[in-house]
Design a protein around this motif. Structure first.
Motif, PDB file in Angstrom:
ATOM      1  N   ILE A   1     -12.391  11.989  -1.024  1.00 30.90           N
ATOM      2  CA  ILE A   1     -11.448  10.877  -1.182  1.00 30.90           C
ATOM      3  C   ILE A   1     -10.959  10.889  -2.624  1.00 30.90           C
ATOM      4  O   ILE A   1     -11.748  10.727  -3.566  1.00 30.90           O
ATOM      5  CB  ILE A   1     -12.108   9.528  -0.861  1.00 30.90           C
ATOM      6  N   GLY A   2      -9.672  11.111  -2.798  1.00 29.70           N
ATOM      7  CA  GLY A   2      -9.090  11.177  -4.134  1.00 29.70           C
ATOM      8  C   GLY A   2      -8.357   9.894  -4.478  1.00 29.70           C
ATOM      9  O   GLY A   2      -8.563   8.846  -3.868  1.00 29.70           O
ATOM     10  N   HIS A   3      -7.486  10.007  -5.465  1.00 26.79           N
ATOM     11  CA  HIS A   3      -6.706   8.845  -5.877  1.00 26.79           C
ATOM     12  C   HIS A   3      -5.249   9.245  -6.062  1.00 26.79           C
ATOM     13  O   HIS A   3      -4.936  10.310  -6.604  1.00 26.79           O
ATOM     14  CB  HIS A   3      -7.208   8.259  -7.188  1.00 26.79           C
ATOM     15  N   ALA A   4      -4.371   8.388  -5.597  1.00 33.81           N
ATOM     16  CA  ALA A   4      -2.946   8.468  -5.898  1.00 33.81           C
ATOM     17  C   ALA A   4      -2.480   7.051  -6.185  1.00 33.81           C
ATOM     18  O   ALA A   4      -2.919   6.097  -5.527  1.00 33.81           O
ATOM     19  CB  ALA A   4      -2.159   9.060  -4.729  1.00 33.81           C
ATOM     20  N   ASP A   5      -1.625   6.908  -7.152  1.00 30.85           N
ATOM     21  CA  ASP A   5      -1.113   5.586  -7.520  1.00 30.85           C
ATOM     22  C   ASP A   5      -0.059   5.164  -6.507  1.00 30.85           C
ATOM     23  O   ASP A   5       1.085   5.617  -6.551  1.00 30.85           O
ATOM     24  CB  ASP A   5      -0.524   5.635  -8.928  1.00 30.85           C
ATOM     25  N   LEU A   6      -0.448   4.304  -5.585  1.00 32.65           N
ATOM     26  CA  LEU A   6       0.470   3.893  -4.524  1.00 32.65           C
ATOM     27  C   LEU A   6       1.575   2.982  -5.035  1.00 32.65           C
ATOM     28  O   LEU A   6       2.578   2.789  -4.342  1.00 32.65           O
ATOM     29  CB  LEU A   6      -0.302   3.207  -3.398  1.00 32.65           C
TER      30      LEU A   6
ATOM     31  N   GLY B   1       7.317   7.625  -4.378  1.00 34.78           N
ATOM     32  CA  GLY B   1       6.903   8.672  -5.310  1.00 34.78           C
ATOM     33  C   GLY B   1       5.450   9.074  -5.140  1.00 34.78           C
ATOM     34  O   GLY B   1       5.016  10.088  -5.704  1.00 34.78           O
ATOM     35  N   ALA B   2       4.670   8.301  -4.352  1.00 39.73           N
ATOM     36  CA  ALA B   2       3.283   8.677  -4.086  1.00 39.73           C
ATOM     37  C   ALA B   2       3.193   9.841  -3.111  1.00 39.73           C
ATOM     38  O   ALA B   2       2.194  10.577  -3.105  1.00 39.73           O
ATOM     39  CB  ALA B   2       2.514   7.483  -3.543  1.00 39.73           C
ATOM     40  N   ARG B   3       4.239  10.032  -2.305  1.00 42.92           N
ATOM     41  CA  ARG B   3       4.188  11.074  -1.255  1.00 42.92           C
ATOM     42  C   ARG B   3       3.954  12.477  -1.837  1.00 42.92           C
ATOM     43  O   ARG B   3       3.041  13.191  -1.362  1.00 42.92           O
ATOM     44  CB  ARG B   3       5.469  11.038  -0.427  1.00 42.92           C
ATOM     45  N   PRO B   4       4.713  12.915  -2.839  1.00 47.43           N
ATOM     46  CA  PRO B   4       4.443  14.262  -3.368  1.00 47.43           C
ATOM     47  C   PRO B   4       3.054  14.390  -3.981  1.00 47.43           C
ATOM     48  O   PRO B   4       2.451  15.488  -3.935  1.00 47.43           O
ATOM     49  CB  PRO B   4       5.546  14.473  -4.413  1.00 47.43           C
ATOM     50  N   VAL B   5       2.510  13.324  -4.545  1.00 47.58           N
ATOM     51  CA  VAL B   5       1.150  13.376  -5.083  1.00 47.58           C
ATOM     52  C   VAL B   5       0.153  13.588  -3.952  1.00 47.58           C
ATOM     53  O   VAL B   5      -0.759  14.429  -4.048  1.00 47.58           O
ATOM     54  CB  VAL B   5       0.814  12.090  -5.867  1.00 47.58           C
ATOM     55  N   LEU B   6       0.318  12.848  -2.871  1.00 46.43           N
ATOM     56  CA  LEU B   6      -0.571  12.992  -1.723  1.00 46.43           C
ATOM     57  C   LEU B   6      -0.512  14.411  -1.153  1.00 46.43           C
ATOM     58  O   LEU B   6      -1.532  14.978  -0.749  1.00 46.43           O
ATOM     59  CB  LEU B   6      -0.198  11.981  -0.640  1.00 46.43           C
TER      60      LEU B   6
ATOM     61  N   GLU C   1       5.955  -2.253  -3.941  1.00 46.85           N
ATOM     62  CA  GLU C   1       5.920  -0.812  -4.190  1.00 46.85           C
ATOM     63  C   GLU C   1       4.604  -0.211  -3.721  1.00 46.85           C
ATOM     64  O   GLU C   1       4.574   0.911  -3.208  1.00 46.85           O
ATOM     65  CB  GLU C   1       6.145  -0.521  -5.680  1.00 46.85           C
ATOM     66  N   PHE C   2       3.500  -0.951  -3.892  1.00 45.14           N
ATOM     67  CA  PHE C   2       2.219  -0.470  -3.375  1.00 45.14           C
ATOM     68  C   PHE C   2       2.310  -0.243  -1.866  1.00 45.14           C
ATOM     69  O   PHE C   2       1.904   0.800  -1.355  1.00 45.14           O
ATOM     70  CB  PHE C   2       1.101  -1.470  -3.683  1.00 45.14           C
ATOM     71  N   ARG C   3       2.856  -1.192  -1.158  1.00 45.69           N
ATOM     72  CA  ARG C   3       2.929  -1.068   0.295  1.00 45.69           C
ATOM     73  C   ARG C   3       3.922   0.001   0.733  1.00 45.69           C
ATOM     74  O   ARG C   3       3.737   0.630   1.785  1.00 45.69           O
ATOM     75  CB  ARG C   3       3.246  -2.428   0.925  1.00 45.69           C
ATOM     76  N   LYS C   4       4.927   0.233  -0.081  1.00 46.11           N
ATOM     77  CA  LYS C   4       5.856   1.321   0.213  1.00 46.11           C
ATOM     78  C   LYS C   4       5.129   2.670   0.103  1.00 46.11           C
ATOM     79  O   LYS C   4       5.347   3.585   0.902  1.00 46.11           O
ATOM     80  CB  LYS C   4       7.042   1.276  -0.751  1.00 46.11           C
ATOM     81  N   GLY C   5       4.253   2.774  -0.882  1.00 40.16           N
ATOM     82  CA  GLY C   5       3.440   3.977  -1.007  1.00 40.16           C
ATOM     83  C   GLY C   5       2.367   4.055   0.059  1.00 40.16           C
ATOM     84  O   GLY C   5       2.049   5.135   0.571  1.00 40.16           O
TER      85      GLY C   5
END
Length: 348
Positions: free
Chosen positions: A113-118, A123-128, A170-174
């Motif tokens: 389980i990692g971390h991405a800033d949602l 913009g969280a999608r490419p990080v995921l 924005e969190f929920r969008k991520g």
């Protein structure tokens, strides 16, 4: 206190929540006097594969583990959004060590389980996507910590989460990208924030979620001495969250300094019998609300080293599960974690 004899040594365990880190270069950067949580970390500042292996081989039958993000080994030369990829890269290497079979049947970090800033929104999608590549088939999802309190001294300088982050647009969008990619979400909040998790779970009813650390009841800072008076509030929120079938819960984290269960530490030296009696109202409430098929015991190591050694911790859990059937124990100690995190491993 002498190390206890291992209870039920043949019971298979998947530890669904532990960290790996080297905090030694950072400890001196925090101001004095240190927060109790930072003091606890001082005594577990170095916890990497060797320490995990030693604990897993200490007598309990640990067959696999789930790594939980903790801000360790981030990429130094990446932009801010991509820094967490370094943690997954490191942990995947540890998992590969275990998968070699050199250490027997033990499979460390079988799920990551990692971390991405949602709060990056779309913009969280490419990080995921990059995290999934770095996990090489072991990456299962993320945790975005939401722990916050109006008392800045409760968590101390190590945590800077904004208030009500799980409500942010924005969190929920991520967040919606997790479901689109088939990823899980771990939520860590403090007890007064449990309604935030409930609201998030209801807003995304198809998103697999796990509430960490029994919802983190608080017995320190401005909450010192208030565990009893806030228990009914905690229990009401736990029962409400349990009505959301997409949410699982982790049974543990109660030995953190935040909880005051116990107040003294590190490695308080209390017996597993004493710890089990202290934790019983919380653990039994969670199991009753969620059922064994949506609940899993966790070590939260090395953070819970504040209150107990690894062996004593699992002995306490086994005491708490004493009245459970064999099938219920199988779920609580390994089966629920294997299902939720997609771990293919023999539980026999």
């Amino acid at each position: 206190m002498a190390e206890e004899a291992i209870l039920e040594p043949d019971l298979p365990i998947i530890d669904p929540h532990h960290h790996l880190w080297d905090l030694r270069p950072l400890i001196g950067a925090f101001p004095q006097p240190r927060h109790p949580f930072l003091e606890a970390l001082t005594h577990s500042a170095y916890y990497t594969f060797d320490q995990l292996l030693a604990d897993a081989r200490g007598g309990h039958h640990i067959i696999g583990t789930v790594f939980m993000e903790c801000g360790a080994f981030y990429r130094a030369d990446a932009d801010q959004a991509m820094k967490p990829v370094g943690e997954v890269e490191y942990v995947n290497g540890v998992a590969a060590q275990g998968a070699s079979g050199l250490y027997g049947d033990f499979r460390p970090c079988a799920a990551i389980i990692g971390h991405a800033d949602l709060t990056l929104g779309d913009g969280a999608r490419p990080v995921l996507e990059v995290l999934a590549q770095a996990g090489n088939g072991r990456f299962r999802g993320i945790r975005h910590q939401g722990a916050w309190d109006a008392d800045p001294d409760l968590l101390g300088p190590a945590f800077h989460t904004p208030a009500r982050v799980y409500h942010a647009d924005e969190f929920r969008k991520g967040f919606k990208h997790l479901g689109e990619m088939g990823l899980t979400f771990d939520a860590w909040v403090l007890e007064p924030q449990l309604p935030d998790v409930l609201d998030l779970a209801r807003a995304f009813p198809d998103q697999p979620m796990c509430l960490d650390h029994c919802g983190t009841p608080l017995g320190s800072g401005s909450y010192h001495g208030k565990l009893h008076e806030r228990f009914d509030i905690w229990r009401e929120n736990i029962r409400a969250i349990a009505q959301c079938p997409n949410v699982n819960i982790k049974l543990g984290g109660l030995a953190m300094a935040f909880c005051g269960l116990p107040e003294q530490g590190p490695m308080a030296g209390l017996s597993s019998e004493t710890l089990a009696a202290m934790w019983r109202p919380y653990i039994e409430t969670c199991i009753e609300a969620f059922g064994p098929d949506r609940a899993m015991f966790e070590s939260n190591y090395p953070v819970d080293k504040w209150g107990a050694s690894y062996n004593t911790l699992w002995n306490a859990f086994k005491r708490l599960a004493h009245g459970a059937s064999d099938s219920e124990k199988k779920a609580l100690f390994a089966g629920t974690a294997a299902r939720f995190y997609g771990i293919e491993h023999s539980l026999s």
